[in-house]
Each structure stands twice: as C-alpha cells, then as structure tokens.
Design an enzyme around this catalytic site. Sequence first.
Site, short mmCIF file in Angstrom:
data_model
loop_
_atom_site.label_atom_id
_atom_site.label_comp_id
_atom_site.label_asym_id
_atom_site.label_seq_id
_atom_site.Cartn_x
_atom_site.Cartn_y
_atom_site.Cartn_z
N CYS A 126 -5.60 -4.05 -7.39
CA CYS A 126 -4.24 -3.85 -7.01
C CYS A 126 -4.12 -2.47 -6.53
CB CYS A 126 -3.17 -4.26 -7.99
SG CYS A 126 -2.96 -5.93 -8.17
N ILE A 338 -1.71 -15.77 6.18
CA ILE A 338 -1.37 -15.69 4.87
C ILE A 338 -1.93 -14.48 4.06
CG2 ILE A 338 -0.95 -16.84 2.64
CD1 ILE A 338 0.45 -17.95 5.01
#
EC number: 2.5.1.7
Length: 429
Positions: A126, A338
């Site tokens: 992340c 997506i």
Amino acid sequence: MDRIRIRGGSELNGTIPISGAKNAALPLMIASLLTDDTLTLENVPHLADVEQLIRILGNHGVDYSVNGRRENQDKGYSRTVHFTARSIVDTTAPYELVSKMRASFWVIGPLLARMGEAKVSLPGGCAIGTRPVDLFIEGLRSLGAAIDIEGGYVIARAKDGLVGTRFRFPKVSVGATHVLMMAASLARGQTVLENAAREPEIVNLADCLNAMGAKISGAGTPTITIEGVTSLSGARHRIIPDRIETGTYALAVAMAGGDVMLEGARADLLETALDVIQQTGAEITRADTGIRIRRNGNGISPVDITTEPFPGFPTDLQAQFMAVMTKAKGNSRITETIFENRFMHVQELARLGARISLSGQEAVVEGVDRLKGAPVMATDLRASVSLLIAGLAAEGETTVNRVYHLDRGFERLEEKLSSCGADIERISG
C-alpha cells in the site's frame, strides 16, 4: 513447488460441481467476529485463502470445527464449518498475517464494532495516498471512529461505540461495502451507504447478518440501509455458488469445445458474462440444477468487453476471457476499468503464440489459428487459470509453474477438468 502439466486438444465432456464462492466465504467468516455465538457456514470451499483466514481468525480468538471436528481437512469439496468467537483475545491483526491476504484487513470493521478498538496492519504494497484502504478509513471515520496510521498499522478506536451515519463511497468498493455493512450492524442508529457495491457476495453477507439479527435492507442496490442493533446472535447460512469458478469453466468449454454441466451453478449471478460467452459461439442452457455449456467445432467469434462492477462483466473473468479470444476468428478489444496492472498474463499467453497488444488499460487480441504449448509462469490467481485455459487448446504440452496461486481460489481444479476429459495433472516438487 507444484506445477500443472496440460496436453492440449481434448474436448471437455461431463459434469463439474461448482464450489462455494471464495469471495462470499471470506467476509462471512469474518462476520463471526461480530457475535459470541456460533456462526455455521455451509458450502465453505477448501482453498488456501480460506485456510489462511482460519489462522487469522484464530489469532483473534475464533474457534472452529469442520463438521463437528476441529481439523484442517486436506481433501474434500466444500464443507460445513462452525465458527465461534466466545471472546476476542486480541484486537491486533499483525503484518505477518495480513500481508499474506488482503481481505484479512476486513477484520477491522467487526473488531472495532464489537470491541471498540482494532489495530490492523496495512496490506502489503500500500503506497501512501493511493492505498485501497482509504475508502475503509473514510467510512469508519464517518461512523465516528478515531483512526491513526502509525508504523504501518491502522489504529482505530471508538471508545463509546460507533454511530450511524450517511456515507457515500467516492468509488464502488466491494471490500469497503462489506466492512462498513458489518461495522454499522452494531452502530447506534441508522446508517445509509450510498454508491455501495451490488455484487451477489454483498447480498449473501447481508442475508447472513440479517439471520444473525441485523436489520439491513437494500443490499444488491446502490443504497444500503442498516438499522443498528445492540448485539448479534449465531446463525446457519449457506454460501452462494462461485460465479467466477462458474464463468471460468464455461470459458474453458468455450475454448476447448465439448458439453459440460456446471452442477449447482446459478445463472443469475453472472448473466452478463454468460451473454458474452454465448456471443463467442457457445450454447448455454440454464436449468434448475445448474448451467449446461456446449460448443461444437464452428470456431470462436471475437467479442469486445469492458470490465465493470456488478452486474457488468467481472474483472475476475477478464484474464480467462482473453485466453479464449486468443483463438477467435478476428480481433477483440478488452478494456479493464476496475484494477490497474491486471494484464500480467499477456506476456505468458504470448509464450504460447498469442498476439496481444497493450495500450494503457486496453488490450487488443488478434486471434490466431494455433497456440503451441510452452512452459509458463502464473503471476496471480486469475492469470494462472487463464494459462490453463489456453493450454487446453494449445498443441503439445503446456506447463504452468507457481500454481499455488490457483490453490488460493480454485477447489481441486485439475481434478474437475480431468474428470471431463482434459489431459491435465499436478506435478509435485
């Protein structure tokens, strides 16, 4: 490290049982943290990701048994598992566990709702500012949680409990919808989630939470309303059949040819994908007991697709569909909306002779007459199964390495394909 060898050229004929949906099982298992009663889940698939989540839940104090026995079954199709979180012994989800499976971050919602605190590691990879968990953090803050990020952990506190709110997701997120729906079930007052994900797995979770005593309406629509309750009880709930597994085997038949009954599949869970597969030239028959797919030797027609949130074409079938298009009679265009970086399978398909050009989030596939077997490397779960589908129609032998990716999301895949005539085997070591 295991690998799978396929000798292409065989049609698929027979019956394939469809397993319980992994993407439904994971949030349902996490929902067991919301109650001190037993949550019994039927049709739990036997997958590496499920076993990993069992270990993660155990870290928090969740006990489990399989059909009444505490065990880690090595064999067997989807089964019944009982989860009991009599007490939460630890509200911290450490990096060494969360880093192995991104969905394990979802424990933050139930832990915060039940215990008033949670410390959960950021999933691996992340980057600050672009974290997928930003939507989770925004939503939980909207419910009244105080959230800090320290040392790679999200630390959430709600000393006086969560409070109902109106929250609009800036973008559709299945994971964040799962988490906020679970957390809001134990919040004081009403919560309204706008621009919520509409996936069948969201509906399956809402049905389970309602069986546990929650008051949720609107699941499956963009607006979900949750009336908070003070506590939840146990329940018995059945996991829906896996629509991605269903679509994967349907695409395998569209590629290899043959006649296969997908036993237990539900057409209503993937109508858009089935319509697209039908456009490629396959014949699809919907029945009460499942879905039958047939394709004769007339070849594969090219079809353009764009991945979209449900009820659109699922991103989790994009790689498998691309494999089929490599042998279509003409060019097809595939647009991925997506996820970024979801064309990692293109390079490996090219090793088999596929002709694919990439431009940003778009791929143009030029159909070829022949694919030729070669050693290939699985890069992720869906990419790995696309290589198997290509191998079914390739001349000669294809060896797929790193098949541990497959074991995360497909229950006994090589056994199911082999039972329908595929020349496929797992090679250990």
